[in-house]
Each structure stands twice: as structure tokens, then as C-alpha cells.
Motif scaffolding. Structure first.
Motif, PDB file in Angstrom:
ATOM      1  N   ALA A 250      44.168  36.161  43.686  1.00 58.71           N
ATOM      2  CA  ALA A 250      44.116  35.235  44.817  1.00 58.71           C
ATOM      3  C   ALA A 250      42.713  34.651  44.973  1.00 58.71           C
ATOM      4  O   ALA A 250      42.542  33.440  45.171  1.00 58.71           O
ATOM      5  N   VAL A 251      41.697  35.504  44.873  1.00 52.66           N
ATOM      6  CA  VAL A 251      40.318  35.027  44.983  1.00 52.66           C
ATOM      7  C   VAL A 251      40.004  34.039  43.864  1.00 52.66           C
ATOM      8  O   VAL A 251      39.356  33.008  44.089  1.00 52.66           O
ATOM      9  N   GLN A 252      40.497  34.327  42.668  1.00 56.27           N
ATOM     10  CA  GLN A 252      40.263  33.423  41.544  1.00 56.27           C
ATOM     11  C   GLN A 252      40.828  32.034  41.832  1.00 56.27           C
ATOM     12  O   GLN A 252      40.171  31.011  41.586  1.00 56.27           O
ATOM     13  N   LYS A 253      42.037  31.991  42.376  1.00 55.53           N
ATOM     14  CA  LYS A 253      42.659  30.695  42.693  1.00 55.53           C
ATOM     15  C   LYS A 253      41.911  29.993  43.824  1.00 55.53           C
ATOM     16  O   LYS A 253      41.763  28.765  43.815  1.00 55.53           O
ATOM     17  N   HIS A 254      41.429  30.767  44.785  1.00 54.27           N
ATOM     18  CA  HIS A 254      40.757  30.174  45.941  1.00 54.27           C
ATOM     19  C   HIS A 254      39.346  29.691  45.609  1.00 54.27           C
ATOM     20  O   HIS A 254      38.734  28.981  46.411  1.00 54.27           O
ATOM     21  N   LEU A 255      38.833  30.089  44.440  1.00 57.74           N
ATOM     22  CA  LEU A 255      37.505  29.635  44.025  1.00 57.74           C
ATOM     23  C   LEU A 255      37.546  28.286  43.304  1.00 57.74           C
ATOM     24  O   LEU A 255      36.497  27.707  43.019  1.00 57.74           O
ATOM     25  N   ILE A 256      38.746  27.788  43.006  1.00 65.47           N
ATOM     26  CA  ILE A 256      38.851  26.511  42.298  1.00 65.47           C
ATOM     27  C   ILE A 256      38.327  25.398  43.194  1.00 65.47           C
ATOM     28  O   ILE A 256      38.822  25.156  44.288  1.00 65.47           O
ATOM     29  N   SER A 257      37.299  24.711  42.721  1.00 69.78           N
ATOM     30  CA  SER A 257      36.699  23.637  43.496  1.00 69.78           C
ATOM     31  C   SER A 257      35.761  22.838  42.611  1.00 69.78           C
ATOM     32  O   SER A 257      35.086  23.403  41.738  1.00 69.78           O
ATOM     33  N   ASP A 258      35.740  21.531  42.847  1.00 71.17           N
ATOM     34  CA  ASP A 258      34.783  20.672  42.160  1.00 71.17           C
ATOM     35  C   ASP A 258      33.583  20.367  43.047  1.00 71.17           C
ATOM     36  O   ASP A 258      32.754  19.514  42.713  1.00 71.17           O
ATOM     37  N   ALA A 259      33.496  21.042  44.192  1.00 69.06           N
ATOM     38  CA  ALA A 259      32.398  20.875  45.142  1.00 69.06           C
ATOM     39  C   ALA A 259      31.807  22.250  45.443  1.00 69.06           C
ATOM     40  O   ALA A 259      32.428  23.287  45.162  1.00 69.06           O
ATOM     41  N   PRO A 260      30.606  22.319  46.025  1.00 70.87           N
ATOM     42  CA  PRO A 260      29.975  23.617  46.301  1.00 70.87           C
ATOM     43  C   PRO A 260      30.839  24.516  47.180  1.00 70.87           C
ATOM     44  O   PRO A 260      31.370  24.079  48.209  1.00 70.87           O
ATOM     45  N   ILE A 261      30.985  25.792  46.781  1.00 71.93           N
ATOM     46  CA  ILE A 261      31.848  26.748  47.472  1.00 71.93           C
ATOM     47  C   ILE A 261      31.109  28.076  47.621  1.00 71.93           C
ATOM     48  O   ILE A 261      30.238  28.413  46.816  1.00 71.93           O
ATOM     49  N   GLY A 262      31.453  28.836  48.651  1.00 72.23           N
ATOM     50  CA  GLY A 262      30.810  30.119  48.882  1.00 72.23           C
ATOM     51  C   GLY A 262      31.720  31.083  49.592  1.00 72.23           C
ATOM     52  O   GLY A 262      32.931  30.875  49.701  1.00 72.23           O
ATOM     53  N   VAL A 263      31.120  32.172  50.093  1.00 71.16           N
ATOM     54  CA  VAL A 263      31.855  33.235  50.776  1.00 71.16           C
ATOM     55  C   VAL A 263      31.117  33.597  52.059  1.00 71.16           C
ATOM     56  O   VAL A 263      29.888  33.759  52.047  1.00 71.16           O
TER      57      VAL A 263
END
Length: 601
Positions: A250-263
Motif C-alpha cells: 500500500a505504501v509503495q502505491k501511495h508513493l507514486i507521484s511525479d511531484a515532491p512527496i513526503g511523510v
């Protein structure tokens, strides 16, 4: 993540509809700062609007509203589809073609291939409007967990919709104030779905779609979720192993992004797990370090820097630590209140943490929402047996609880309702029916009538812990946490993603036998056991500390409380008692919002 709006109305000229939809989108510009788009079907008098926060496929091919099938299908979409790559492969095998790398186009292709049955195939957080010109129908669709908001109104044979209630202020329809919203608000601390501050505007239920028939100018609302019955998991180790695998995916899928992402890293169990998993996944593909973001305070009793540092050092994240003090809080607090879409005693903390996420340059952030509700992290899981015992007391005695001083006895009045709402309000209610009647100068029978008539029922034959989980998921998380998180994050153009509400993990949690899932030496024991090899012991071997501000002390000094004009003796006394440290901040904030804000502005 975006903001969407639209109107269908054959009694108005398309140019008038287009102007009003543009006004709705302008009102929600904060939630879609990167782009805007509009679509008009003059034949059916349909106008769609879209404000874009670009995260996947940042190119112009991701522009919305988006078209498909020779422009016979049109969509305006808010959210993320996490299984869009798998769906895209399936659709290509069926001969479907794609012009973009966006998940939006996948929704259109899914609908083209499978019709309304496609809605159940979408895994993610979403709210969208899909216009089918060939069959003269428009669909409003909301995700299965209700992560993304979608409000609608069918006044005067029209359909209007938006991501925020405030957007409807730009329309010329004669909306009226919901006479019961203040009762809901004082009881819950928010306005529960499907209600809003307007009588004519409601929230579309999660896992449902609204189908508007253009020829007949009517609509129906249907549940699209296919509830499959699967065997229960009765082995503890198997449960723990599967939780690890499914959440990591689930975390792997939620990390998909072409813009800056974090936690978001609070230092608690849930955010620590997500941060460590995200670090593992980024390291495995030699990607750049995961961004982590923490918010702290000078007051030691509220600071979790020590626990955050344990995770930051273990994961080696690109960490940002922001400190908020009383001066900054006082400066920004009015902005946080003004950002509310609907009145709520919660959400101010979400506004601040997303404020700093934007300062850090992040456009998407992962959050730990959902873990407590699914795996037993709240006191309600231990209290539910006691609640069911109290319910056996005759109603006439329960209603006399208002004469006692202890809040637990005062709230016992709610258990006389003999329904799901009564149990929830006993556990989490802000004010009692007697207090609400005094605030609003209403008979207590009127308060009881309004609250008892809320049409919410938990499934039959649930064990106490299962019932607590149902209440926390479907009432507290649904109506407060998710709604406030979305409203406050999008004020800053930041998307909050919630891996614990991944559909596969929710389904897995539902399959695990209750005795395995909720029993243990401490709350969320099974979740802890699933990640014990990964989590530092100090993270899980300590009492739960919810993320909150030093509100009690800071709000006591806020000058805004002096400006409340209540003309209500009970409200005035509550403010005085709060100044003296005798009342919880959530109650005085509720009074402030009740008497100091116009709900229709």
C-alpha cells in the motif's frame, strides 16, 4: 488531487451555468493551484469545472476535464487511483488506447469497458463526475472509504456538485440554512454526513454513485461496492505476516507521484511504520531519500522529538522539523479557523501541519490515519463492553444523568436513544442534550428528536471491539478526521494520502478474527507485532500520545474569545470556566464557532 464542480440545469442558459461554475472553481482555487479547465455541453445544459493540483502526469495531457471515446465521455476528477497501472494493462489487453500517463484517463477507459461496474474496480481515493453523452446520463461517484468529499444539490430540477460546501455560495439557487446543524455540531463537534449547514446540500455517501438522467431530469443513488465474503484468518502469525506485506504494498502505491512527496512523522506507531516502509521502498529502487516532516512545540509535554529522531536516524530520511510557538499560533490561528469548509472542533492541527508541508515544498504527504480505527488504538475499544452494560439501565434513569457533575454520567442521557448514534455520542459527544438545549434555547425533546432521527445503524451481532471499530471508522474518522484533513490540507494545495485505508488492507483487516485483531497487552498489539522487527522498541513500548497542540494554554490567552457575543448565560459561563482551566478547549472552540461565525458565509 484537485477540486471539482459542476451544474446540470435545463432552466438556465449555458453561459449562465458556465459563469457560476467558474465562480465555484475560483472559490476553491487553493485546492487546485496548478491549472483550471471547463467543459460545456449546451444540448444537455451541462457544465463541468476543474482546478488541478498536478501530481501524476504533470504534462498538458493530464489536463481536465478530460475526454475519451471520441469525446463521448467527459470527466472531472479529484483524487488518486492507486491500481491504475494494473487496470491500464488489463484495458490495453482489451484493445483500449491511451493518450496520457494519467490515472484520470484510466477511469474513462474502465467505464467504457465495464460501465458502472467499473466503479468497484477502482482502488484509491476519489470523487468524480462522469458525463456519458451517448446514453444521456451523468454520474457522481465517491470512493469506498469516503476519503475524498463530494457534495451535491438537486434543488429546482437541477444537479450541482462540488468538492467544498463553500463553493455553492457562488450559485444563484435559494439555499436555506439547515435548522438542525447547530444541534449536530454541538453534539458531535462537527456536522455528520450526509448533512451540511444547508438543507438542500448533502454529502454523497461513500461507495455510492448518483446517476442523473438528462432526459427525465431525475436521479437515483446506488451502492456500487461488491461485498465479497471471504474466510476468516484465525492464525496470529499469518495475520501479522499479511499485514506487513499488504501495508508495504500500500505504501509503495501511495508513493507514486511525479511531484515532491513526503511523510508526516509524529513519532507515534503509525507514522513511524509508514516512514520506515517508505524508506525501505525508496532504498530498494535507489531513489532519493524519503522526505519526512515533523511539527513540534517548545513545551516538553507535547514534544515528540526524541521518538521522531529514532525513526529519522534509522531511516536516514530527508527530515524537516518545524517548531510552532504561542506567538506563531496566535498569528495564524484566525487563518486556520477561516479555512474550515464546515464548522469543526478539530482540524486546526491539520491546517498547521499542512502549512509547513507547503513551506517545505511538498505537494503530497502520507499520513497514518486509519490505523487506530482498524486495529484498536482508541479507548473506545476497551470501553465498549461497559457501554453495552450501561445501556441495560432503564431510560428514565439514564436521562437523570444530567443532574450529576461527572461528564460520564451527564452523557449517559445519550444511551437512552437505544441506537448507534447514542453509543457514539456517549463515547465522543462534545455537549449533552441538556447543555445543547440551553445553548440554543430549545426544548431538550427537540434535541433528542433531531439526534435520534439520524439514520445510522451498525451491523447486528458485532462483538464489542468490532462495534467500536465500526463507530470509529464510519462516524469519527469519516465525519471528522477525513473531512477535516481534506479541507485543511487542500487549503495549502497539499494532498494527504492514507495508506492504512488502502482497500486491500481494509479487506485484510476485515478478515482477521476479532480476538486476534484486538486482544493484547496494549492497543494495536497485532499491528505492533507485524512490525516489531522494524520498529524501535521505544516507539511501541510507551503510552499513546495523540497529535495535539498546547491548545488549553494557548487558547486561554487568545483575545478572540473576548470578542464572542453570545447573549447566552451558559456560553458566557463556559468561557469563564475555560479561562479558569475548568473546561476542555474543544468545548470553548465549539462555542466560538457557533456564536462567532456565520455558517452560510
Amino acid at each position: 488531487m484537485c477540486r471539482i464542480a459542476g451544474i446540470i440545469d435545463k432552466s438556465k442558459k449555458p453561459a449562465k451555468l458556465a459563469k457560476e461554475v467558474r465562480g465555484m472553481c475560483d472559490r476553491m482555487q487553493h485546492g487546485g493551484p496548478d491549472d483550471e479547465g471547463f467543459y460545456t455541453d449546451e444540448t444537455n445544459c451541462v457544465v463541468f469545472g476543474h482546478r488541478r493540483l498536478a501530481l501524476i502526469d504533470l504534462s498538458p495531457t493530464g489536463h481536465q476535464p478530460m475526454f475519451y471515446d471520441h469525446n463521448h465521455l467527459v470527466i472531472t476528477f479529484n483524487g488518486e487511483i492507486y491500481n491504475f497501472i494494473e487496470l491500464k494493462d488489463m484495458l490495453k489487453a482489451l484493445g483500449m488506447h491511451f493518450n496520457s500517463e494519467s490515472d484520470t484517463e484510466v477511469i474513462l477507459a474502465c467505464y467504457k469497458a465495464w460501465g458502472v461496474e467499473s466503479f468497484d474496480k477502482l482502488h484509491g481515493m476519489f470523487a468524480f463526475a462522469l458525463h456519458d453523452l451517448l446514453i444521456h446520463k451523468t454520474y457522481l461517484v465517491r470512493d469506498k472509504s469516503g476519503i475524498k468529499p463530494l457534495y451535491y444539490s438537486t434543488i429546482n430540477n437541477s444537479l450541482s456538485f462540488a468538492s467544498e460546501v463553500k463553493a455553492f455560495e457562488k450559485l444563484s439557487y435559494p439555499y436555506t440554512e439547515n435548522p438542525d446543524w447547530k444541534i449536530y455540531f454541538l453534539a458531535f463537534g462537527h456536522i455528520p454526513e450526509p448533512f451540511t449547514t444547508y438543507t438542500e446540500i448533502n454529502s454523497l455517501p461513500k461507495a455510492h454513485y448518483l446517476c442523473w438522467n438528462h432526459d427525465e431530469q431525475n436521479f437515483e443513488i446506488q451502492n456500487y461496492k461488491n461485498n465479497k465474503k471471504e474466510d476468516k484468518i484465525i492464525n496470529r502469525q499469518e495475520s501479522a505476516d499479511q499485514i506487513y506485506v499488504v501495508l508495504k504494498n500500500a505504501v509503495q502505491k501511495h508513493l507514486i507521484s511525479d511531484a515532491p512527496i513526503g511523510v508526516f512523522l509524529s513519532g507515534g506507531i503509525d507514522s513511524s511504520i509508514i516512514t520506515l516502509l517508505a524508506d525501505q521502498l525508496q532504498s530498494a529502487k535507489n531513489a532519493q531519500k524519503i522526505n519526512s516532516l515533523s511539527l513540534n512545540f517548545d513545551e516538553d509535554q507535547f514534544s515528540e522529538r526524541y521518538y521522531q529522531s529514532l525513526i529519522v536516524n534509522q531511516a536516514d530520511t530527508k527530515h524537516s522539523d518545524f517548531t510552532i510557538d504561542e506567538l506563531l499560533f496566535s498569528k495564524l490561528f484566525p487563518e486556520a479557523l477561516a479555512a474550515m469548509d464546515q464548522p469543526s472542533t478539530d482540524g486546526v492541527n491539520a491546517w498547521f501541519v499542512n502549512y509547513f508541508a507547503k513551506e517545505r515544498g511538498l505537494k503530497a504527504v502520507l499520513s497514518g490515519i486509519g490505523a487506530d480505527e482498524l486495529f484498536g488504538g482508541y479507548p473506545s475499544f476497551k470501553r465498549m463492553k461497559f457501554v453495552n452494560l450501561l445501556k441495560q439501565i432503564p431510560n428514565v434513569i439514564l436521562k437523570k444523568g444530567k443532574w450529576f457533575q461527572k461528564p460520564i454520567f451527564k452523557r449517559a442521557h445519550y444511551l437512552s436513544y437505544n441506537n448507534t448514534i447514542g453509543k457514539y455520542l456517549f463515547l465522543r459527544g462534545i455537549f449533552t442534550p441538556a447543555e445543547i438545549s440551553q445553548f440554543l434555547n430549545l426544548p431538550i425533546t427537540k434535541v433528542d428528536q433531531v439526534l435520534m432521527n439520524i439514520n445510522v445503524s451498525s451491523p447486528d451481532h458485532l462483538k464489542p471491539e468490532e462495534e467500536a471499530s465500526w463507530l470509529e471508522v464510519n462516524l469519527y474518522m469519516q465525519n471528522q478526521l477525513l473531512k477535516d484533513t481534506d479541507a485543511m490540507s487542500m487549503q495549502h494545495g497539499v494532498e494527504v494520502r492514507v495508506p492504512f485505508l488502502d482497500e486491500d488492507l481494509i479487506n485484510l483487516a476485515g478478515r482477521i478474527k476479532s480476538d486476534l485483531k484486538f486482544n493484547g497487552k496494549q492497543p494495536k498489539q497485532l499491528l505492533i507485532d507485524s512490525f516489531k522487527a522494524l520498529l524501535p522498541k521505544p516507539i511501541w513500548a510507551r503510552p499513546k500520545m495523540g497529535f495535539t497542540f498546547p491548545f488549553q494554554k494557548w487558547l486561554q490567552k487568545e483575545s478572540c474569545l473576548d470578542k464572542i457575543q453570545t447573549n447566552n448565560k451558559m456560553a458566557d459561563k463556559l468561557i469563564t470556566d475555560f479561562r479558569n482551566g475548568e473546561v476542555h478547549w474543544s468545548k470553548v472552540l465549539a462555542v466560538y464557532l457557533l456564536f462567532n461565525q456565520n455558517s452560510l458565509s
